[in-house]
Write a protein that holds these residues in place. Structure first.
Motif, PDB file in Angstrom:
ATOM      1  N   LYS A 188      -4.607 -12.685 -10.086  1.00 18.15           N
ATOM      2  CA  LYS A 188      -3.344 -13.409 -10.208  1.00 18.15           C
ATOM      3  C   LYS A 188      -2.723 -13.647  -8.830  1.00 18.15           C
ATOM      4  O   LYS A 188      -2.188 -14.710  -8.556  1.00 18.15           O
ATOM      5  CB  LYS A 188      -2.391 -12.629 -11.109  1.00 18.15           C
ATOM      6  CG  LYS A 188      -1.114 -13.356 -11.406  1.00 18.15           C
ATOM      7  CD  LYS A 188      -0.223 -12.564 -12.337  1.00 18.15           C
ATOM      8  CE  LYS A 188       1.072 -13.322 -12.544  1.00 18.15           C
ATOM      9  NZ  LYS A 188       2.025 -12.529 -13.326  1.00 18.15           N
ATOM     10  N   ALA A 189      -2.828 -12.638  -7.952  1.00 13.63           N
ATOM     11  CA  ALA A 189      -2.282 -12.787  -6.598  1.00 13.63           C
ATOM     12  C   ALA A 189      -3.036 -13.859  -5.826  1.00 13.63           C
ATOM     13  O   ALA A 189      -2.428 -14.655  -5.096  1.00 13.63           O
ATOM     14  CB  ALA A 189      -2.351 -11.453  -5.861  1.00 13.63           C
TER      15      ALA A 189
ATOM     16  N   ASN B 255       0.535 -16.631   8.500  1.00 11.30           N
ATOM     17  CA  ASN B 255      -0.141 -15.358   8.203  1.00 11.30           C
ATOM     18  C   ASN B 255       0.845 -14.192   8.223  1.00 11.30           C
ATOM     19  O   ASN B 255       0.721 -13.261   7.432  1.00 11.30           O
ATOM     20  CB  ASN B 255      -1.269 -15.095   9.203  1.00 11.30           C
ATOM     21  CG  ASN B 255      -2.495 -15.919   8.911  1.00 11.30           C
ATOM     22  OD1 ASN B 255      -2.640 -16.452   7.813  1.00 11.30           O
ATOM     23  ND2 ASN B 255      -3.363 -16.040   9.881  1.00 11.30           N
ATOM     24  N   ARG B 256       1.823 -14.249   9.121  1.00  6.18           N
ATOM     25  CA  ARG B 256       2.822 -13.178   9.188  1.00  6.18           C
ATOM     26  C   ARG B 256       3.600 -13.079   7.879  1.00  6.18           C
ATOM     27  O   ARG B 256       3.902 -11.993   7.408  1.00  6.18           O
ATOM     28  CB  ARG B 256       3.779 -13.420  10.357  1.00  6.18           C
ATOM     29  CG  ARG B 256       3.141 -13.126  11.686  1.00  6.18           C
ATOM     30  CD  ARG B 256       4.146 -13.270  12.810  1.00  6.18           C
ATOM     31  NE  ARG B 256       3.514 -14.145  13.790  1.00  6.18           N
ATOM     32  CZ  ARG B 256       4.078 -15.163  14.385  1.00  6.18           C
ATOM     33  NH1 ARG B 256       5.327 -15.461  14.145  1.00  6.18           N
ATOM     34  NH2 ARG B 256       3.414 -15.887  15.228  1.00  6.18           N
ATOM     35  N   VAL B 257       3.886 -14.224   7.292  1.00  3.21           N
ATOM     36  CA  VAL B 257       4.618 -14.238   6.028  1.00  3.21           C
ATOM     37  C   VAL B 257       3.702 -13.837   4.878  1.00  3.21           C
ATOM     38  O   VAL B 257       4.080 -13.034   4.019  1.00  3.21           O
ATOM     39  CB  VAL B 257       5.230 -15.639   5.776  1.00  3.21           C
ATOM     40  CG1 VAL B 257       5.867 -15.717   4.406  1.00  3.21           C
ATOM     41  CG2 VAL B 257       6.217 -15.993   6.862  1.00  3.21           C
ATOM     42  N   LEU B 258       2.495 -14.403   4.856  1.00  2.00           N
ATOM     43  CA  LEU B 258       1.579 -14.131   3.753  1.00  2.00           C
ATOM     44  C   LEU B 258       1.161 -12.666   3.690  1.00  2.00           C
ATOM     45  O   LEU B 258       0.961 -12.123   2.607  1.00  2.00           O
ATOM     46  CB  LEU B 258       0.338 -15.023   3.863  1.00  2.00           C
ATOM     47  CG  LEU B 258       0.558 -16.520   3.644  1.00  2.00           C
ATOM     48  CD1 LEU B 258      -0.725 -17.288   3.918  1.00  2.00           C
ATOM     49  CD2 LEU B 258       1.039 -16.806   2.238  1.00  2.00           C
ATOM     50  N   LEU B 259       1.024 -12.037   4.826  1.00  3.80           N
ATOM     51  CA  LEU B 259       0.590 -10.642   4.840  1.00  3.80           C
ATOM     52  C   LEU B 259       1.700  -9.684   4.412  1.00  3.80           C
ATOM     53  O   LEU B 259       1.425  -8.523   4.094  1.00  3.80           O
ATOM     54  CB  LEU B 259       0.053 -10.263   6.214  1.00  3.80           C
ATOM     55  CG  LEU B 259      -1.286 -10.918   6.572  1.00  3.80           C
ATOM     56  CD1 LEU B 259      -1.661 -10.627   8.021  1.00  3.80           C
ATOM     57  CD2 LEU B 259      -2.387 -10.456   5.633  1.00  3.80           C
ATOM     58  N   THR B 260       2.955 -10.151   4.392  1.00  2.00           N
ATOM     59  CA  THR B 260       4.045  -9.304   3.909  1.00  2.00           C
ATOM     60  C   THR B 260       4.193  -9.367   2.398  1.00  2.00           C
ATOM     61  O   THR B 260       4.906  -8.562   1.810  1.00  2.00           O
ATOM     62  CB  THR B 260       5.386  -9.710   4.547  1.00  2.00           C
ATOM     63  OG1 THR B 260       5.684 -11.061   4.185  1.00  2.00           O
ATOM     64  CG2 THR B 260       5.336  -9.563   6.054  1.00  2.00           C
ATOM     65  N   LEU B 261       3.520 -10.309   1.768  1.00  3.45           N
ATOM     66  CA  LEU B 261       3.568 -10.429   0.313  1.00  3.45           C
ATOM     67  C   LEU B 261       2.777  -9.287  -0.322  1.00  3.45           C
ATOM     68  O   LEU B 261       1.932  -8.674   0.319  1.00  3.45           O
ATOM     69  CB  LEU B 261       2.985 -11.777  -0.123  1.00  3.45           C
ATOM     70  CG  LEU B 261       3.737 -13.020   0.356  1.00  3.45           C
ATOM     71  CD1 LEU B 261       2.975 -14.273  -0.043  1.00  3.45           C
ATOM     72  CD2 LEU B 261       5.136 -13.055  -0.218  1.00  3.45           C
ATOM     73  N   PRO B 262       3.035  -9.010  -1.601  1.00  4.42           N
ATOM     74  CA  PRO B 262       2.291  -7.928  -2.262  1.00  4.42           C
ATOM     75  C   PRO B 262       0.852  -8.345  -2.586  1.00  4.42           C
ATOM     76  O   PRO B 262       0.450  -8.448  -3.735  1.00  4.42           O
ATOM     77  CB  PRO B 262       3.103  -7.662  -3.528  1.00  4.42           C
ATOM     78  CG  PRO B 262       3.810  -8.933  -3.803  1.00  4.42           C
ATOM     79  CD  PRO B 262       4.056  -9.568  -2.471  1.00  4.42           C
ATOM     80  N   ALA B 263       0.105  -8.603  -1.559  1.00  2.00           N
ATOM     81  CA  ALA B 263      -1.311  -8.975  -1.691  1.00  2.00           C
ATOM     82  C   ALA B 263      -2.052  -8.378  -0.502  1.00  2.00           C
ATOM     83  O   ALA B 263      -1.509  -8.268   0.597  1.00  2.00           O
ATOM     84  CB  ALA B 263      -1.472 -10.488  -1.709  1.00  2.00           C
ATOM     85  N   SER B 264      -3.300  -8.053  -0.725  1.00  2.00           N
ATOM     86  CA  SER B 264      -4.087  -7.458   0.357  1.00  2.00           C
ATOM     87  C   SER B 264      -4.487  -8.528   1.372  1.00  2.00           C
ATOM     88  O   SER B 264      -4.426  -9.724   1.094  1.00  2.00           O
ATOM     89  CB  SER B 264      -5.337  -6.787  -0.219  1.00  2.00           C
ATOM     90  OG  SER B 264      -6.205  -7.771  -0.747  1.00  2.00           O
ATOM     91  N   SER B 265      -4.902  -8.073   2.525  1.00  3.39           N
ATOM     92  CA  SER B 265      -5.340  -9.025   3.554  1.00  3.39           C
ATOM     93  C   SER B 265      -6.598  -9.759   3.110  1.00  3.39           C
ATOM     94  O   SER B 265      -6.808 -10.915   3.479  1.00  3.39           O
ATOM     95  CB  SER B 265      -5.561  -8.313   4.884  1.00  3.39           C
ATOM     96  OG  SER B 265      -6.500  -7.268   4.730  1.00  3.39           O
ATOM     97  N   ALA B 266      -7.434  -9.113   2.312  1.00  2.00           N
ATOM     98  CA  ALA B 266      -8.624  -9.788   1.778  1.00  2.00           C
ATOM     99  C   ALA B 266      -8.230 -10.929   0.844  1.00  2.00           C
ATOM    100  O   ALA B 266      -8.863 -11.990   0.845  1.00  2.00           O
ATOM    101  CB  ALA B 266      -9.518  -8.791   1.041  1.00  2.00           C
ATOM    102  N   THR B 267      -7.175 -10.738   0.063  1.00  2.00           N
ATOM    103  CA  THR B 267      -6.704 -11.790  -0.834  1.00  2.00           C
ATOM    104  C   THR B 267      -6.184 -12.975  -0.033  1.00  2.00           C
ATOM    105  O   THR B 267      -6.453 -14.125  -0.383  1.00  2.00           O
ATOM    106  CB  THR B 267      -5.596 -11.246  -1.763  1.00  2.00           C
ATOM    107  OG1 THR B 267      -6.095 -10.102  -2.444  1.00  2.00           O
ATOM    108  CG2 THR B 267      -5.170 -12.286  -2.771  1.00  2.00           C
ATOM    109  N   VAL B 268      -5.471 -12.705   1.044  1.00  2.00           N
ATOM    110  CA  VAL B 268      -4.988 -13.783   1.916  1.00  2.00           C
ATOM    111  C   VAL B 268      -6.173 -14.509   2.542  1.00  2.00           C
ATOM    112  O   VAL B 268      -6.207 -15.748   2.593  1.00  2.00           O
ATOM    113  CB  VAL B 268      -4.042 -13.228   3.003  1.00  2.00           C
ATOM    114  CG1 VAL B 268      -3.682 -14.304   4.019  1.00  2.00           C
ATOM    115  CG2 VAL B 268      -2.787 -12.646   2.372  1.00  2.00           C
TER     116      VAL B 268
END
Length: 177
Positions: free
Chosen positions: A2-3, A98-111
């Motif tokens: 879902k993420a 990337n700075r914003v996306l990595l703060t979301l409740p998702a792993s770096s692999a998901t990003v």
């Protein structure tokens, strides 16, 4: 999962202008414009192949050999690989989002995978715009059977992955260069 879906949709909304989806008229206009673009690019390739046939550039009998399509496809794929390497290196490691996306409740692999899926969508769009019309025109000139065209659609879903995968693998060493 879902993420990943949420990240892909969020990035697609950011990168693409999807305002045409809200209105039926805009959606129809966008579809018609895309079909016209596909037909126009196919017509250009068909005209190019037709002139080559007429002049007997490849064979005096007026046949375009498979090697011509292979060379054109290889050149297009190499250009796609180079574009993917440069673009993915930029998108995966150097963009400000990337700075914003990595703060979301998702792993770096998901990003990471969301950016790869996003690049796959853009690569698929590019292949449908340029490479697919070339093969459609090639099939028309050489009198391909009807299932050739159905097979093209299946193949381009797979072929569009190749530059993205190569770009992802080479982007890590390219970052150091």
């Amino acid at each position: 999962m879902k993420a990943l879906k949420t990240l892909v949709m969020m990035q697609l909304k950011d990168k693409l202008d999807l305002s045409f989806v809200k209105s039926k008229r805009g959606l129809i206009f966008k579809i018609v414009l895309s079909v016209v673009k596909l037909v126009a690019v196919t017509a250009v390739f068909y005209l190019l192949f037709f002139v080559c046939n007429m002049l007997g550039v490849f064979y005096p009998s007026g046949y375009i050999p498979d090697t011509v399509a292979n060379v054109l496809f290889t050149v297009m794929q190499l250009m796609s690989v180079v574009t993917c390497i440069v673009g993915l290196t930029q998108a995966l490691y150097m963009t400000a989002d990337n700075r914003v996306l990595l703060t979301l409740p998702a792993s770096s692999a998901t990003v990471f995978f969301s950016k790869l899926i996003l690049y796959y969508v853009f690569e698929l769009k590019r292949n449908v715009t340029f490479t697919l019309p070339m093969f459609i025109a090639y099939g028309m000139i050489n009198g391909a059977v009807w299932y050739y065209y159905l097979w093209l659609i299946f193949c381009f879903a797979f072929i569009s992955m190749i530059p993205v995968v190569i770009g992802a693998l080479v982007s890590i060493p390219a970052l150091f260069v």
